[in-house]
Design an enzyme around this catalytic site. Structure first.
Site, PDB file in Angstrom:
ATOM      1  N   GLY A 159       0.813  -1.212   0.000  1.00 25.97           N
ATOM      2  CA  GLY A 159       0.000   0.000   0.000  1.00 25.97           C
ATOM      3  C   GLY A 159       0.842   1.255   0.000  1.00 25.97           C
ATOM      4  O   GLY A 159       0.334   2.362   0.180  1.00 25.97           O
ATOM      5  N   ALA A 203      11.915   0.916  -1.340  1.00 27.08           N
ATOM      6  CA  ALA A 203      12.262   1.917  -2.361  1.00 27.08           C
ATOM      7  C   ALA A 203      13.775   1.985  -2.593  1.00 27.08           C
ATOM      8  O   ALA A 203      14.235   1.929  -3.751  1.00 27.08           O
ATOM      9  CB  ALA A 203      11.692   3.282  -1.989  1.00 27.08           C
ATOM     10  N   ARG A 314      16.064  11.180  -2.380  1.00 25.50           N
ATOM     11  CA  ARG A 314      15.226  11.670  -3.475  1.00 25.50           C
ATOM     12  C   ARG A 314      13.771  11.273  -3.273  1.00 25.50           C
ATOM     13  O   ARG A 314      13.468  10.131  -2.941  1.00 25.50           O
ATOM     14  CB  ARG A 314      15.719  11.080  -4.800  1.00 25.50           C
ATOM     15  CG  ARG A 314      14.897  11.502  -5.989  1.00 25.50           C
ATOM     16  CD  ARG A 314      15.387  10.813  -7.254  1.00 25.50           C
ATOM     17  NE  ARG A 314      14.497  11.083  -8.369  1.00 25.50           N
ATOM     18  CZ  ARG A 314      14.571  10.451  -9.528  1.00 25.50           C
ATOM     19  NH1 ARG A 314      15.498   9.528  -9.725  1.00 25.50           N
ATOM     20  NH2 ARG A 314      13.730  10.734 -10.500  1.00 25.50           N
ATOM     21  N   PRO A 318       6.229  12.273  -5.042  1.00 24.09           N
ATOM     22  CA  PRO A 318       5.825  13.086  -3.883  1.00 24.09           C
ATOM     23  C   PRO A 318       4.461  12.695  -3.319  1.00 24.09           C
ATOM     24  O   PRO A 318       4.241  12.778  -2.104  1.00 24.09           O
ATOM     25  CB  PRO A 318       5.793  14.511  -4.452  1.00 24.09           C
ATOM     26  CG  PRO A 318       6.738  14.470  -5.607  1.00 24.09           C
ATOM     27  CD  PRO A 318       6.616  13.092  -6.194  1.00 24.09           C
ATOM     28  N   THR A 320       2.827   9.596  -3.274  1.00 24.06           N
ATOM     29  CA  THR A 320       2.855   8.388  -2.445  1.00 24.06           C
ATOM     30  C   THR A 320       3.762   8.598  -1.226  1.00 24.06           C
ATOM     31  O   THR A 320       3.511   8.052  -0.158  1.00 24.06           O
ATOM     32  CB  THR A 320       3.328   7.154  -3.241  1.00 24.06           C
ATOM     33  OG1 THR A 320       4.637   7.393  -3.738  1.00 24.06           O
ATOM     34  CG2 THR A 320       2.396   6.847  -4.391  1.00 24.06           C
ATOM     35  N   GLN A 324       2.689   8.213   2.735  1.00 23.97           N
ATOM     36  CA  GLN A 324       3.383   7.418   3.752  1.00 23.97           C
ATOM     37  C   GLN A 324       3.657   8.260   4.993  1.00 23.97           C
ATOM     38  O   GLN A 324       3.606   7.764   6.117  1.00 23.97           O
ATOM     39  CB  GLN A 324       4.704   6.873   3.206  1.00 23.97           C
ATOM     40  CG  GLN A 324       4.513   5.678   2.314  1.00 23.97           C
ATOM     41  CD  GLN A 324       5.629   4.671   2.521  1.00 23.97           C
ATOM     42  OE1 GLN A 324       5.705   4.070   3.588  1.00 23.97           O
ATOM     43  NE2 GLN A 324       6.474   4.495   1.537  1.00 23.97           N
ATOM     44  N   LYS A 387      16.176   7.178  -0.214  1.00 24.45           N
ATOM     45  CA  LYS A 387      16.185   6.421   1.033  1.00 24.45           C
ATOM     46  C   LYS A 387      14.728   6.062   1.360  1.00 24.45           C
ATOM     47  O   LYS A 387      13.809   6.555   0.718  1.00 24.45           O
ATOM     48  CB  LYS A 387      16.772   7.250   2.178  1.00 24.45           C
ATOM     49  CG  LYS A 387      18.141   7.881   1.918  1.00 24.45           C
ATOM     50  CD  LYS A 387      18.672   8.541   3.210  1.00 24.45           C
ATOM     51  CE  LYS A 387      19.381   9.853   2.945  1.00 24.45           C
ATOM     52  NZ  LYS A 387      19.865  10.528   4.158  1.00 24.45           N
ATOM     53  N   GLU A 391       9.428   3.842   7.917  1.00 23.10           N
ATOM     54  CA  GLU A 391       9.569   3.928   9.368  1.00 23.10           C
ATOM     55  C   GLU A 391       9.909   5.331   9.877  1.00 23.10           C
ATOM     56  O   GLU A 391       9.378   5.758  10.906  1.00 23.10           O
ATOM     57  CB  GLU A 391      10.565   2.871   9.855  1.00 23.10           C
ATOM     58  CG  GLU A 391       9.897   1.504   9.870  1.00 23.10           C
ATOM     59  CD  GLU A 391      10.827   0.343   9.666  1.00 23.10           C
ATOM     60  OE1 GLU A 391      11.625   0.394   8.712  1.00 23.10           O
ATOM     61  OE2 GLU A 391      10.763  -0.611  10.456  1.00 23.10           O
TER      62      GLU A 391
END
Lengths: 430, 323
Positions: A159, A203, A314, A318, A320, A324, A387, A391
């Site tokens: 998701g 990612a 990077r 933007p 998604t 998060q 990165k 979390e």
């Protein structure tokens, strides 16, 4: 002895690594709780450790009469305090500055100085986490004869937008429109190995694998186009799926035709995540800021606004990415104010194992959330330069809220969730 | 879940006959938001569910100026929250209805069902053989009791969960009950019972009986009503503490007041002695006067904060009348 199901996450990593401190001793131990087996949850140990540690940092700053952000800045470190490795990138100062501006830090008053029964406060907390990604991680690209592209990998999208960002990276290199790219994830039988959904790894691990596969695909296409058009590769331009001979713009060939002319039916490449650079520490950083109101007669905390300023390399997508951050902040809000396993101590049974008594925040409890990305591409990590954010987004929320609550009422709530009963007990010294 | 029979009778007499048949455990069903949860959690396992929705004329709100308002047992909670007569003349009830659960649950839940819902005590709802389920002890008494009662407890320490019942108690409503072919009317202040009378029931209803309507008399001139509720979460949460008040306040003087407390006792708590503390008192004396109420509370290990909370909210709701 902690029984058969210990959890090794620990809570001390933020204490060891967030600030420069040449003389640091950490003692950490597990206890047997008879409370069921431990499970990891989004930034295991770090949400809890940061909740305690960043309240301690604010307390120290207050005792020496220093602004909490100023105090954090003078204890800033360019290298990992644990082993001395230089960070590939660190934009924590930018996160402090941009976050402070967005929350209105200058309006912050002395702790507990507000008038009336409902008191307002502003607070902040910092965050460090890993999230640089690492090998192994692979992606396979199949370019079909109609010019469409399939990407497959054994990683998954829980998701968070993995489908979208993998397609974006391939689309950027190969200049194939997003609607001609299909991504197949979550099947390790058909796709090559991909990272698990943990450690904010997806990612930063998987996008460079797709990048590598896409670059290989471009090499194949270019060599095919050069052979078919009978020119050297140097003489070719590429744009939006079409190769053009530089000195003879009438001579062109599109990628679908290359696949057909080569009689290949499908061009296949598999890319791998590159190794991380030696001698560097790779971490994510961030600072969140909370604006809260505390009703001193009911003990209820209302969060008005959270500013979440993060260094995550990077920003591939933007939208998604912001989603998060919203998700992390809302889950952090749950940890701060609502969510708690309540166990009957005589029977060991959890009494609130349902979605009514275990209170997850609703949209009515959710404040305005302002994500700010303070970082750009971190080229030392990978050609993509991303990165992870999964979390980092949850780690400092509860600590920022707790520091804001202290700023509002001048009383520290040292246990989460900060429910009305605890706040009232703290205010009234019960 | 075990098999059950599902019936939608068309008359109250049929409801009576069906619900008291020997050797068949029956349960009435209005909106079902609580009954289905109770069945899924194995708190109740009826042989027969009797849905009241086909009963005629039980979903009406009829206001007669100067007399009062009659609200059918099947009126939806959301319709009560939005009804103009209730908002204008019986504000506490509209506010209480608006505080119930979530919009989805308010659209399905009914007034009769809301006041007859079972308690939310997590021991009652969980896998504990507690007194309210016929077991031997109250697990909350020495257990996790931050939401439990501070008065009226023993041998069970639940709080009554209904918002609307608290408002109706302050508003001095009465409950019309069909009982085996005859009608009776009971003041709501006598409808709920304490665990010391029967720890397995929350009200006086017997098999064969069903609520048909709730009547609230018009408030005397000068009186207004209000409801205030603290819940941990902003929506879809039961009260930690709630208060309904009917008051006549002129300027800084409280001429008259009737208070009912939720989240405080195993039933909506109403005590004339509490009212007397505030009748003919000054708003400016509230700070002192609230310290005179609930001094006889039996505080449990984790609910001590409730005493302070009840006093603070009492101050707040009465202050609001003078604002």
């Amino acid at each position: 002895m902690v029984g058969a199901y210990p959890s090794g996450a620990g809570c001390s990593w933020p204490l060891r690594s967030l600030y420069k401190c040449p003389n640091l001793k950490i003692e950490e131990y597990s206890v047997l709780t008879n409370a069921g087996r431990a499970r990891a949850m989004r930034a295991p140990g770090n949400v809890q450790g940061t909740f305690a540690f960043e309240q301690m940092i604010d307390t120290i700053a207050e005792k020496i009469g220093m602004d909490p952000i100023e105090f954090r800045k003078i204890n800033y470190t360019d290298v990992d305090p644990d082993w001395g490795g230089k960070y590939t990138s660190k934009k924590l100062i930018e996160a402090y500055d941009q976050g402070a501006k967005a929350i209105g830090w200058e309006k912050r008053n002395k702790p507990g100085s507000g008038e009336g029964t409902v008191k307002r406060g502003i607070g902040m907390a910092s965050q460090i986490w890993w999230g640089g990604g690492s090998p192994p991680g692979y992606a396979t690209l199949k370019l079909n004869s109609d010019g469409s592209l399939n990407i497959s990998s054994g990683t998954q999208d829980i998701g968070t937008g993995t489908y979208t960002i993998l397609a974006q990276v391939a689309s950027e290199i190969l200049e194939i429109p997003m609607d001609k790219i299909q991504v197949t994830l979550g099947d390790t039988e058909t796709g090559p190995y991909g990272t698990a959904s943990g450690g904010s790894m997806t990612a930063p691990t998987m996008t460079p694998a797709v990048y590598d596969a896409a670059v290989q695909m471009m090499d194949k296409l270019k060599s095919g186009a050069a052979a078919i058009l009978e020119v050297s590769e140097d003489e070719l331009n590429y744009s939006n799926g079409i190769f053009t001979v530089k000195n003879d713009p009438q001579k062109t060939i599109d990628i679908s035709k290359i696949v057909n002319e080569l009689n290949a039916r499908t061009l296949v490449t598999t890319g791998a995540r590159n190794a991380n650079p030696d001698g560097y520490a790779i971490n994510t950083f961030g600072a969140q800021f909370a604006d809260v109101e505390v009703d001193t007669e009911t003990g209820k905390i209302k969060v008005n606004k959270i500013v979440a300023a993060h260094d995550i390399g990077r920003a591939i997508n933007p939208m998604t990415l912001n989603n998060q951050i919203h998700g992390g902040v809302i889950q952090g809000l749950g940890f701060a104010l609502f969510e708690e396993r309540i166990m009957d101590s005589y029977t060991g049974k959890t009494v609130n194992a349902n979605f009514h008594d275990y209170k997850v925040p609703t949209i009515k409890d959710t404040p305005e959330i302002v994500p700010i990305i303070v970082s750009e591409t971190d080229t030392l990590i990978s050609p993509v330069g991303a990165k992870g954010v999964g979390e980092p987004a949850i780690i400092p929320t509860a600590a920022a809220i707790s520091n804001a609550v202290y700023n509002a009422i001048g009383v520290r709530i040292k246990s989460a969730p900060m429910t009305p009963d605890k706040v009232l007990n703290a205010i009234n010294n019960l | 879940m075990k098999n059950f029979e599902y019936i939608q009778p068309g008359s109250l007499n049929a409801v009576s006959t069906l619900s008291k048949e020997k050797f068949v455990s029956s349960h009435l069903f209005a909106g079902g938001t609580d009954v289905l949860g109770l069945m899924k959690d194995n708190i109740i396992s009826p042989d027969r569910l009797i849905n009241l929705k086909n009963l005629p004329n039980m979903d009406k709100i009829v206001y007669k100026k100067g007399e009062g308002i009659s609200i059918g047992t099947l009126v939806k909670i959301s319709d009560i929250a939005e009804n103009e007569d209730i908002m204008n003349h019986f504000t506490a009830l509209a506010q209480a209805a608006g505080e119930v659960a979530s919009p989805q649950l308010r659209n399905v839940g009914t007034l009769g069902g809301n006041i007859c819902q079972r308690p939310r005590c997590w021991y009652f709802r969980g896998e504990f053989d507690c007194i309210r389920k016929g077991g031997g002890i109250c697990y909350a008494y020495e257990g996790e009791n931050k939401f439990h009662c501070i008065v009226g407890g023993g041998p069970c320490y639940i709080v009554h969960p209904s918002d609307t019942a608290v408002a109706l108690t302050a508003l001095n409503a009465s409950i019309k009950i069909h009982s085996n072919g005859t009608m009776k009317e009971i003041p709501i202040r006598e409808f709920f019972i304490l665990p010391e009378d029967d720890p397995m029931k929350e009200n006086i209803l017997e098999p064969g009986e069903a609520i048909t309507e709730i009547f609230i008399p018009e408030l005397e001139t000068g009186k207004k009503s209000a409801y205030i509720k603290l819940k941990e979460r902003d929506v879809w949460d039961f009260m930690t503490v709630s208060i309904a008040a009917v008051a006549d306040v002129s300027g800084s003087l409280i001429n008259n007041v009737e208070l009912a407390f939720g989240g405080t006792a195993p039933k909506p708590w109403y005590d004339e002695n509490i009212n007397k503390v505030f009748i003919n008192s000054k708003i400016s004396d509230l700070e002192t006067n609230v310290k005179k109420i609930f001094n006889d509370s039996e505080l449990l290990s984790k609910n001590k904060y409730k005493l302070q909370l009840i006093r603070n909210l009492t101050k707040r709701i009465l202050n609001n009348f003078s604002a």
